[in-house]
Design a protein around this motif. Sequence first.
Motif, PDB file in Angstrom:
ATOM      1  N   VAL A  32       0.619   1.953  16.576  1.00  0.00           N
ATOM      2  CA  VAL A  32       0.990   0.496  16.446  1.00  0.00           C
ATOM      3  C   VAL A  32       0.379  -0.101  15.385  1.00  0.00           C
ATOM      4  CG1 VAL A  32       1.161  -1.554  18.021  1.00  0.00           C
ATOM      5  CG2 VAL A  32       1.332   0.792  19.321  1.00  0.00           C
ATOM      6  N   TYR A  33       0.952  -0.792  14.919  1.00  0.00           N
ATOM      7  CA  TYR A  33       0.339  -1.496  13.393  1.00  0.00           C
ATOM      8  C   TYR A  33       0.519  -2.689  13.385  1.00  0.00           C
ATOM      9  CZ  TYR A  33       0.354   3.787  12.692  1.00  0.00           C
ATOM     10  OH  TYR A  33       0.441   4.997  12.592  1.00  0.00           O
ATOM     11  N   LEU A  34      -0.634  -3.548  12.709  1.00  0.00           N
ATOM     12  CA  LEU A  34      -0.391  -5.047  12.358  1.00  0.00           C
ATOM     13  C   LEU A  34       0.145  -5.073  11.165  1.00  0.00           C
ATOM     14  CD1 LEU A  34      -1.241  -7.704  13.487  1.00  0.00           C
ATOM     15  CD2 LEU A  34      -3.478  -7.525  12.246  1.00  0.00           C
ATOM     16  N   VAL A  70       1.577  -3.867   6.055  1.00  0.00           N
ATOM     17  CA  VAL A  70       0.909  -3.141   7.070  1.00  0.00           C
ATOM     18  C   VAL A  70      -0.744  -3.239   6.835  1.00  0.00           C
ATOM     19  CG1 VAL A  70       0.651  -1.149   8.572  1.00  0.00           C
ATOM     20  CG2 VAL A  70       2.715  -1.771   7.854  1.00  0.00           C
ATOM     21  N   THR A  71      -1.596  -3.813   7.687  1.00  0.00           N
ATOM     22  CA  THR A  71      -2.892  -3.906   7.459  1.00  0.00           C
ATOM     23  C   THR A  71      -3.965  -3.210   8.156  1.00  0.00           C
ATOM     24  OG1 THR A  71      -2.965  -5.805   8.447  1.00  0.00           O
ATOM     25  CG2 THR A  71      -2.463  -6.130   6.086  1.00  0.00           C
ATOM     26  N   LYS A 102      -7.228   3.153   8.935  1.00  0.00           N
ATOM     27  CA  LYS A 102      -8.523   3.349   8.382  1.00  0.00           C
ATOM     28  C   LYS A 102      -9.077   1.855   8.900  1.00  0.00           C
ATOM     29  CE  LYS A 102      -8.119   6.034   4.398  1.00  0.00           C
ATOM     30  NZ  LYS A 102      -7.988   6.060   2.912  1.00  0.00           N
ATOM     31  N   ARG A 103      -8.429   1.101   9.299  1.00  0.00           N
ATOM     32  CA  ARG A 103      -8.934  -0.330   9.889  1.00  0.00           C
ATOM     33  C   ARG A 103      -8.254  -0.321  11.355  1.00  0.00           C
ATOM     34  NH1 ARG A 103      -6.634  -6.171   8.595  1.00  0.00           N
ATOM     35  NH2 ARG A 103      -7.872  -7.420   9.693  1.00  0.00           N
ATOM     36  N   ILE A 104      -8.922  -0.631  12.328  1.00  0.00           N
ATOM     37  CA  ILE A 104      -8.466  -0.703  13.661  1.00  0.00           C
ATOM     38  C   ILE A 104      -8.928  -2.107  14.049  1.00  0.00           C
ATOM     39  CG2 ILE A 104      -8.493   0.230  16.061  1.00  0.00           C
ATOM     40  CD1 ILE A 104      -8.849   2.856  14.753  1.00  0.00           C
ATOM     41  N   ILE A 105      -7.740  -2.854  14.602  1.00  0.00           N
ATOM     42  CA  ILE A 105      -8.192  -4.228  15.463  1.00  0.00           C
ATOM     43  C   ILE A 105      -7.649  -4.020  16.782  1.00  0.00           C
ATOM     44  CG2 ILE A 105      -7.352  -6.539  15.369  1.00  0.00           C
ATOM     45  CD1 ILE A 105      -7.064  -6.515  12.280  1.00  0.00           C
ATOM     46  N   ARG A 135      -6.497  12.109  12.532  1.00  0.00           N
ATOM     47  CA  ARG A 135      -7.729  12.089  11.695  1.00  0.00           C
ATOM     48  C   ARG A 135      -8.537  10.900  12.225  1.00  0.00           C
ATOM     49  NH1 ARG A 135      -5.967  11.925   5.943  1.00  0.00           N
ATOM     50  NH2 ARG A 135      -5.559   9.768   6.171  1.00  0.00           N
ATOM     51  N   ASP A 136      -9.558  11.333  12.503  1.00  0.00           N
ATOM     52  CA  ASP A 136     -10.708  10.163  12.344  1.00  0.00           C
ATOM     53  C   ASP A 136     -10.311   9.384  13.621  1.00  0.00           C
ATOM     54  OD1 ASP A 136     -12.290  11.000  10.294  1.00  0.00           O
ATOM     55  OD2 ASP A 136     -11.242   9.573   8.911  1.00  0.00           O
ATOM     56  N   GLY A 137      -9.955   9.986  14.879  1.00  0.00           N
ATOM     57  CA  GLY A 137      -9.673   9.570  16.058  1.00  0.00           C
ATOM     58  C   GLY A 137      -8.079   8.657  15.705  1.00  0.00           C
TER      59      GLY A 137
END
Length: 461
Positions: free
Chosen positions: A393-395, A401-402, A217-220, A183-185
């Motif tokens: 991979v998640y922060l 998890v943010t 939804k938030r990508i860093i 979803r959404d990339g």
Amino acid sequence: MIGAQQVADLALAEARRLGRADETIVVITDRVDAALRWANNTMTTNGESTSRTTTIISIMRQGDSAHVGSVRSSSVDRAVIADLVASSQQAAAAAPQARDAAPPLPGGDAPADWDAPIPRTGAEVFGDVAASLARRFRGMPGGGATLFGYARHIVETTFVATSGGLRQRFTQPTGSVEINAKRDGASAWVGVNTPDFAAVPTDSMLDELTTRLSWAKRIIELPAGRYETIMPPSTVADMMIYLSWTMGGRGAQEGRTALAAPGGGTRVGETLTSLPLTLYSDPAAAGLECSPFVVTASSSERASVFDNGMTIDRVDWIRDGVINALAYPRAAAEEFDAPVAVGADNLLMTGGSESLQDMIAATERGLLLTTLWYMREVDPSVLLLTGLTRDGVYLVEDGEVTAAVNNFRFNESPLDLLRRATQAGVSEMTLPREWGDWATRAQMPSLRIPDFHMSSVSQAQ
């Protein structure tokens, strides 16, 4: 198609008639394979297939030496049996001396189910999975997610029959479900192993995918470096399975692997980690049952054709953090004065008590690494592996998890990961992402690694 039991009898009779081999081993596997695929929120294909492989192993002895010929065929034509036996005996006559020669195993009574019909499977086993997917095709929570995936169920029944009267039979069911959501990339993956599809948690798998997509939804963007990292069971399984493949005693004794001790010998007895981790294989492990006897068409450092039909017991490869055993077929065990040890077709690790959620909650800042991909060996002397992260991979910040982060290439050794691990979670049934086609049966804990090496940023999506 005649039964596998009849093929074994005909092959052994033909071997006696030709009279060139001192011993003959017949290994026959009947396989039924069912599969279901879906893509773009639509069921695409399903199918079923049946197959048989017949292996004839001829052994010719000359004093203490032995020569082996192994020939395999996928033909089910009764007429090929005689040619297969003859080819095996010809191969044995031309073969060099076998390094792993061992005495023939004693015969015995055939198992009670020797003549029973072959169990089957079919597309009907996917009914519950398909129903759950169909409901979600109409709309994943959060909207806009597209599902892709694959479910497979294989039932293999293997027969071992020897000219010395040994008879063994085992039916191995192997199943897996893998679901990818986009979803959404952003992309996320989950998978499970299941022997019988009786209770696949498809709805909870889909809920987990929804959660992971919401994290993205938030990508860093993060640079390469060393990060405190939580490895869930699937990623631990991929690392530990590769470790198990390298735990041959001969290679360690000859100084060719990471299990060789400096100055000679092996690392058996060395404390690897202060955590009470035990890595073992056990054919009777609940939910991960597998063949309780050796089945192999060719010899390797971890298994020998001379041991076909030999009972496999539980082996603790690592016990309470200490390297405890290496794989030795009978001949290697005698050569190196070591216990006979052959691994079962499963791998388990225990010793932790925390849930994955508790481990995340205790993380101030780190990464949650959900799947590994495209793993390759870089340096066998230290068992250094490289590979890619993929599909999530998640922060983690302050116990939550943010965000999702970019993918990386990693460089790590499973031995070194165990040495540096500071926390282990509860052991859970899992499906390894990278090795799931070859090693489905796994149970692993999560691990906390304080400095997992993300060696470079990957552009893979």
